[in-house]
Design an enzyme around this catalytic site. Sequence first.
Site, PDB file in Angstrom:
ATOM      1  N   LYS A  38       0.845  -1.195   0.000  1.00 20.12           N
ATOM      2  CA  LYS A  38       0.000   0.000   0.000  1.00 20.12           C
ATOM      3  C   LYS A  38       0.883   1.249   0.000  1.00 20.12           C
ATOM      4  CE  LYS A  38      -4.037  -1.776   2.491  1.00 20.12           C
ATOM      5  NZ  LYS A  38      -5.052  -1.592   1.433  1.00 20.12           N
ATOM      6  N   ARG A  96     -10.480 -11.332   1.662  1.00 22.64           N
ATOM      7  CA  ARG A  96     -11.404 -12.314   1.084  1.00 22.64           C
ATOM      8  C   ARG A  96     -10.793 -13.708   1.087  1.00 22.64           C
ATOM      9  NH1 ARG A  96     -11.635  -8.951  -4.418  1.00 22.64           N
ATOM     10  NH2 ARG A  96     -11.292  -7.328  -2.862  1.00 22.64           N
TER      11      ARG A  96
HETATM   12  N1  BES Z   1      -8.034  -3.735   4.142  1.00 22.77           N
HETATM   13  C1  BES Z   1      -8.241  -3.297   2.820  1.00 22.77           C
HETATM   14  C2  BES Z   1      -9.525  -2.476   2.645  1.00 22.77           C
HETATM   15  C3  BES Z   1      -9.626  -1.194   3.417  1.00 22.77           C
HETATM   16  C4  BES Z   1      -9.351   0.014   2.799  1.00 22.77           C
HETATM   17  C5  BES Z   1     -10.049  -1.179   4.720  1.00 22.77           C
HETATM   18  C6  BES Z   1      -9.476   1.200   3.494  1.00 22.77           C
HETATM   19  C7  BES Z   1     -10.182  -0.007   5.419  1.00 22.77           C
HETATM   20  C8  BES Z   1      -9.890   1.194   4.803  1.00 22.77           C
HETATM   21  C9  BES Z   1      -8.296  -4.483   1.871  1.00 22.77           C
HETATM   22  O1  BES Z   1      -7.554  -5.594   2.243  1.00 22.77           O
HETATM   23  C10 BES Z   1      -7.773  -3.992   0.560  1.00 22.77           C
HETATM   24  O2  BES Z   1      -6.656  -3.607   0.524  1.00 22.77           O
HETATM   25  N2  BES Z   1      -8.595  -4.029  -0.482  1.00 22.77           N
HETATM   26  C11 BES Z   1      -8.200  -3.564  -1.741  1.00 22.77           C
HETATM   27  C12 BES Z   1      -8.704  -4.549  -2.769  1.00 22.77           C
HETATM   28  C13 BES Z   1      -8.132  -4.367  -4.149  1.00 22.77           C
HETATM   29  C14 BES Z   1      -6.672  -4.717  -4.161  1.00 22.77           C
HETATM   30  C15 BES Z   1      -8.910  -5.247  -5.092  1.00 22.77           C
HETATM   31  C16 BES Z   1      -8.810  -2.187  -1.960  1.00 22.77           C
HETATM   32  O3  BES Z   1      -9.918  -1.949  -1.477  1.00 22.77           O
HETATM   33  O4  BES Z   1      -8.162  -1.357  -2.573  1.00 22.77           O
HETATM   34 ZN    ZN Z   2      -5.505  -5.448   1.637  1.00 21.11          ZN
END
Ligand code: BES
Ligand code: ZN
Length: 483
Positions: A262, A336
């Site tokens: 990230k 997921r």
């Molecule tokens: N933990 C994150 C989602 C999240 C984002 C939670 C902001 C709380 C605040 C999740 O694991 C994630 O990173 N999801 C990605 C999915 C994508 C790579 C398909 C996302 O939402 O960008």
């Molecule tokens: Zn994630």
Amino acid sequence: MIRFRERARFDAEAVLLFITEEQWGGKAFPAGCPDSLRESLRSVSSSGFFRAVAREVFVMPWEGRLVLLAGLGKKEACGPTEQRIAVRTALRDPSLRRVKTIEIIPFSMKDEAVVAVIEGILIGTYAWTKYVTPSREDPPVRDKDHILAVAEKAAYRRAIAVCEGVTLTRDLVNENAEIVTSLYMEKTVRDLVSGCSAASLEVLGRKEMEKVGLRLHLAVNRGSRNEPKLIVVRYAGGRKKDPWTALIGKGLTFDSGGINLKPSGHIETMRCDMAGSAAVAGVLKNTLALKLKVNALFVMAMAENAIDAGSFKPGDVLRAYDGTTVEIGNTDAEGRLVLADAIGYVRDRHRPDRIIDLATLTGACIVALGHDFTGLTANDDRLAEAIRRSARATDDWVWRLPLYPELKDHIKSKVADVKNISNYRGVAGTLTAAEFLRRFVGDCPWAHLDIAGTAFNDHERLYFTTGATGSGVRLLTHFLDQE
Ligand code: BES
Ligand code: ZN
Ligand code: ZN
């Protein structure tokens, strides 16, 4: 702290009165109001300095005490949320800084209004202050003695207990990721259930997970020094033939994104990625405290998505617990994966009659719904409706999003049964994630709560301070209780 007394005595250091515009206009002052206070209120009323509009606070000294007038606005516009906001706003007024005991006179003696006051106090004044050096000038609001001018009732004691579950959840989410590890969650849950004969605890560590084949869950944790854990509490509080509800929480103690790291701006708050599992722990605490007569499984799928040479990688194809093969399109779509294995395992070994999962699953849910509404998706309309009813009853908001057969095209893979990200970039990420989970629930009635927007905030909103909110705890405690 909250205490109750049958009627107002106007003898605390501060007295807090809630007033609608209608009451103020009609000079309908609270019962038992001493004559001299009534006189002062009349004079404020004719001065026009205070109008009882929503969120307005007016402070006046009276016989060596402080009287705070808190406006509720028009009665009709002052719903449950606005009532909680009014309580929080008034209790955070700087004039109360040096006050220790506050008598609070609710705006109505209806259960709903009194519960709103209780939650306004306990949820509205919650603050994560563990690492803030205490200042004598600004003592924490939550340490004050709140005296509610209503007779104590089971429903009120219950509301207080539910708030304690919410607080546990918030503390778990706010605390550093280095402290709240999978093992810490295991210990927390062990403490909660110890001595409860209706509850039994099963914890799978790395070895057990390898043995049963929770391969997606293990893969997500591969870059971490901490052991992954699947924590399952079986609570048999109902009758033998009553249905079993499984609550499954995403428990990423930190989500760095993995090899798909990230960027700055998105990573700083990722200790919140275990908020689903923390909410399950909060509901468990409430279930035990209230001795709910239900059968429920409380499942916390704990892992850390860290980077290391051994981390799982984009392009890997992995086999889930239930045999489904998964192409890893992005290591940041890890929630997921962990949930898919937890769902597969729980269905196979515990055979629940319905599943509700809670997860900080997608950033896309924040784009779709913002921070006030949890995203709800479900394969069962009755279950979704029941959850919506509980959401309305508890002021823990949800909004339903669609699931439909054609979503399967979004997660088609050329090299595996399914892919963990969408083939269509930048659209409906919350639905893609829900569709992925749906593949693993089979024919079991299921609802999915995406709490990415509601669980943790970097700004104050409604009656929540910054940080963890405990979203889902009040909702699911109510849901279980209704079943
Ligand atoms: N933990 C994150 C989602 C999240 C984002 C939670 C902001 C709380 C605040 C999740 O694991 C994630 O990173 N999801 C990605 C999915 C994508 C790579 C398909 C996302 O939402 O960008
Ligand atoms: Zn994630
Ligand atoms: Zn995540």
